[in-house]
Design an enzyme around this catalytic site. Structure first.
Site, short mmCIF file in Angstrom:
data_model
loop_
_atom_site.label_atom_id
_atom_site.label_comp_id
_atom_site.label_asym_id
_atom_site.label_seq_id
_atom_site.Cartn_x
_atom_site.Cartn_y
_atom_site.Cartn_z
N GLU A 102 9.58 21.72 -36.50
CA GLU A 102 9.84 22.20 -35.13
C GLU A 102 8.97 21.47 -34.11
O GLU A 102 8.15 22.08 -33.41
CB GLU A 102 9.62 23.70 -35.06
N GLU A 119 16.18 25.95 -41.84
CA GLU A 119 15.68 27.34 -41.77
C GLU A 119 16.75 28.18 -41.13
O GLU A 119 17.36 27.77 -40.13
CB GLU A 119 14.42 27.45 -40.89
C1 BG6 Z 1 10.00 28.93 -37.55
C2 BG6 Z 1 8.88 28.36 -38.34
O1 BG6 Z 1 9.64 28.89 -36.22
O2 BG6 Z 1 10.35 30.27 -37.70
C3 BG6 Z 1 8.47 29.17 -39.56
O3 BG6 Z 1 9.14 27.03 -38.73
C4 BG6 Z 1 8.55 30.66 -39.23
O4 BG6 Z 1 7.19 28.76 -39.95
C5 BG6 Z 1 9.99 30.99 -38.87
O5 BG6 Z 1 8.07 31.48 -40.23
C6 BG6 Z 1 10.24 32.45 -38.59
O6 BG6 Z 1 9.35 32.95 -37.65
P1 BG6 Z 1 8.45 34.22 -37.98
O7 BG6 Z 1 7.49 34.29 -36.87
O8 BG6 Z 1 9.38 35.36 -38.02
O9 BG6 Z 1 7.80 33.94 -39.29
#
Ligand code: BG6
Length: 491
Positions: free
Chosen positions: A180, A390
Site C-alpha cells: 500500500e 488483500e
Molecule cells: C491494509 C493493510 O491496509 O488493511 C493490512 O495492508 C491491514 O496490513 C488491512 O491489516 C486491514 O486493516 P485492519 O486495520 O483492519 O487490520
C-alpha cells in the site's frame, strides 16, 4: 463454468508485524509498530509522535506478540494447505533481517526463520508472493533518518531487497516492493517510518518520501530482474473507488482528484514517469522534490510487471458541506486522518456515508461491485496483469458453546466479492490471483486489536494478549476450501 483461469492463484495474505510476534528473538530490533499501544491508549497520537511515544511505557504492545506466528508457522501453513492454497502472500520483518542501520551483513538468525517458512510453503505446493516492506520500517530508520524523508533509506532498502532476491532466487517468483505505497500520505509512520510531528512541512516531507520510495521501488525492479529475469515484481496500493456522491460536476471532479492521490503511485511505477497532474499538484502546493541524477532514468527503466491492490470498501465523495458532515470510516482514500476516539479510523476529508451500502462493525462500507469496478479501472489504466492481494471482512467473531465459529457474514462477504472478481475477469481483466486478507486472525493494523478478525482460522487470544493462541477452524474454512477446489465455481 468458472470465470477463473486454470492456473489462478488462490490463497491468503499476512504481514510479519501483525503475525510473527517474537519481537526480540534471534537478534530482531524494534519495528515502528512495536512501539504502538492498543487503540484507545493514544495510538493515533503515538503514530504521529513515534519518537516521544517510544519513551513511554504502555505496558502492552500488540505487535510485539502478534499471534506468535514465529512459533506456529508450521501448523498455520498446514492449515492453509488443507484449504488448498496454491499461493501465500507474506512479508519479512525488515528489522529482523537488518536490526541496525548501515549493517553490511544481514542477520542470519532472522533469515533462518524465513528459510523455514518459505521451504515449507514450497513443499506444500504454494507459490510465494513476498512483500519486501509491509508497514515494517525498522524503528532505527525513524530514529536516525526520520524514515523515508531521507534518501539514505534507498540504499538501506536495496540492501534488504538484494538479500531477499538472492537468497530466495529459486523459491519466490512474485514480489511486491511496498505494501500500500499510497498509504505514505495517510500513514507516514507505518508506510514511511516518519515522525510527522518533526517535519516542518509535512506535505513536502510526504512527497519527498514518496519520491525516495518510488526510486527505491524502480531500482529494486531493475535489480530483481537482473538476479532472476523470471521474477514478477509488482506495485501495490490500497485500492480506492471514489464514487461522486451526486451528478453535480464538482463532486465528479473531487472524486477524480481524490483518486489521483492514490493512482499517483502506480502511475509512476507502471508507466515510468511523473504524470502531468502530479507536476501541477507539486507546483500548486509549493512542493520541491529533491531529484538526483539517475532518478528519472531509474523510474523509466524499473517499471513493474503487475499492479496489485487491497480492496475492502469503496468511498463516496461529496463537496456539499451539509453532506460532508456525515463522514465515513474505512481504509484510507485521501490525505487526512482523524483523532483516536477509542479506535483509530482513517477517513478522508470529503468521503461520506454511502446510503446504498451497508457497513461492517468498524464502519467500512461493504461494496462487492466496487471490486469489479476497481479491477476494470486499474486494468484499463495500466494494461498490465493485476492481482487482488488483500480483501476481507474484519468482524467480531465469537466461539459458540460447540467450540465453533459460525461466520456466515464472512462467507457472504467473500462470496459476493469473489463473484464480482469473476465477473471482472469475464469483462476481460487479466487477473492472476487472489490472496484474501488474514486467512488466520492476526492483530489489526489500524487499531492493534485482536477482536477485529478476518480469518478462516480463529485464534484464541484477546485484545490484551490473553489466550492460548490455539487455532480453530471457522465455518468459512470449509467454504473457502470448496471455492478453491472448484476454482471459484462453487461459491
Ligand atoms: C491494509 C493493510 O491496509 O488493511 C493490512 O495492508 C491491514 O496490513 C488491512 O491489516 C486491514 O486493516 P485492519 O486495520 O483492519 O487490520
Amino acid at each position: 463454468m468458472s470465470n477463473f483461469p486454470k492456473n489462478f492463484l488462490w490463497g491468503g495474505a499476512t504481514a510479519a508485524d501483525q503475525y510473527e510476534g517474537a519481537y526480540d528473538l534471534d537478534g530482531k530490533s524494534l519495528s515502528a509498530s512495536d512501539i504502538l499501544p492498543l487503540s484507545g491508549n493514544g495510538r493515533k497520537w503515538a503514530l504521529d509522535h513515534p519518537l516521544e511515544a517510544a519513551k513511554k511505557n504502555y505496558g502492552f504492545y500488540p505487535a510485539r506478540e502478534g499471534i506468535d506466528g514465529y512459533h506456529h508457522w508450521e501448523e498455520d501453513l498446514e492449515l492453509f494447505h488443507e484449504m488448498g492454497f496454491n499461493v501465500y502472500r507474506m512479508s519479512v520483518s525488515w528489522p529482523r533481517v537488518f536490526p541496525e542501520a548501515g549493517m553490511e551483513k544481514a542477520n542470519e538468525a532472522g533469515l533462518k526463520y524465513y528459510d523455514k517458512v518459505i521451504n515449507k510453503a514450497r513443499e506444500l505446493g504454494m507459490d510465494i508472493i513476498m512483500t519486501i516492506d509491509h508497514f515494517d520500517t525498522p524503528f532505527w530508520a525513524t530514529d536516525e533518518f526520520n524514515g523515508w524523508t531521507d534518501r539514505r533509506m534507498i540504499d538501506e532498502y536495496l540492501k534488504l531487497a538484494r538479500t531477499l532476491f538472492t537468497r530466495y532466487k529459486n523459491q519466490v517468483k512474485y514480489w511486491i516492493t511496498f505494501n500500500e505505497i499510497n498509504a505514505l500520505l495517510n500513514y507516514p509512520l507505518f508506510a514511511g517510518g516518519i515522525d510527522i510531528s518533526r517535519c516542518s512541512n509535512p506535505l513536502q516531507a510526504r512527497y519527498q518520501a514518496a519520491h525516495n520510495q518510488l526510486v527505491a521501488s524502480a531500482k529494486a525492479v531493475i535489480m530483481g530482474h537482473e538476479i532472476n529475469p523470471d521474477f514478477k515484481i509488482g506495485s501495490m496500493i490500497a485500492g480506492v473507488v471514489n464514487y461522486p456522491n451526486s451528478p453535480y460536476p464538482e463532486d465528479a471532479l473531487e472524486a477524480q482528484e481524490t483518486t489521483r492521490k492514490s493512482y499517483f503511485f502506480p502511475d509512476v511505477q507502471a508507466r515510468g514517469y511523473y504524470p502531468l497532474y502530479a507536476k501541477r499538484f507539486f507546483k500548486d502546493n509549493n512542493i520541491h522534490l529533491d531529484i538526483e541524477d539517475g532518478d528519472l532514468e531509474a523510474l523509466k527503466k524499473g517499471t513493474v510487471d503487475f499492479v496489485s491492490f487491497s480492496y475492502y470498501s469503496s468511498s463516496d465523495v461529496s463537496t456539499d458541506p451539509r453532506i460532508k458532515a456525515k463522514k465515513t470510516a474505512g481504509n484510507f482514500s485521501s490525505a487526512s486522518s482523524h483523532n483516536d476516539g477509542g479506535t483509530v479510523t482513517w477517513d478522508a476529508e470529503n468521503t461520506v456515508i454511502n446510503p446504498y451500502l451497508e457497513s461492517s462493525s468498524w464502519g467500512w462500507a461493504i461494496d462487492p461491485i466496487g471490486l469489479r469496478y476497481l479491477l476494470n479501472d486499474i486494468y484499463d489504466r495500466y494494461q498490465k496483469p493485476v492481482m487482488v492481494v488483500e480483501n476481507g471482512l474484519g468482524e467480531h467473531d465469537a466461539l459458540t458453546q460447540d467450540g465453533k465459529v459460525h461466520d456466515d457474514y464472512r462467507i457472504k462477504y467473500m462470496r459476493d466479492h469473489i463473484k464480482q472478481m469473476g465477473l471482472a475477469i469475464h469483462d476481460g481483466v487479466e487477473c492472476w490471483g487472489y490472496t484474501m486478507w488474514g486467512p488466520i486472525d492476526i492483530i489489526a493494523n489500524s487499531t492493534g486489536e485482536m477482536s477485529k478478525r478476518y480469518g478462516f482460522i480463529y485464534v484464541d487470544r484477546d485484545d490484551h494478549g490473553n489466550g492460548t493462541n490455539k487455532r480453530i477452524k471457522k465455518d468459512s474454512f470449509d467454504w473457502y476450501k470448496k471455492v478453491i477446489a472448484s476454482n471459484g465455481e462453487n461459491l
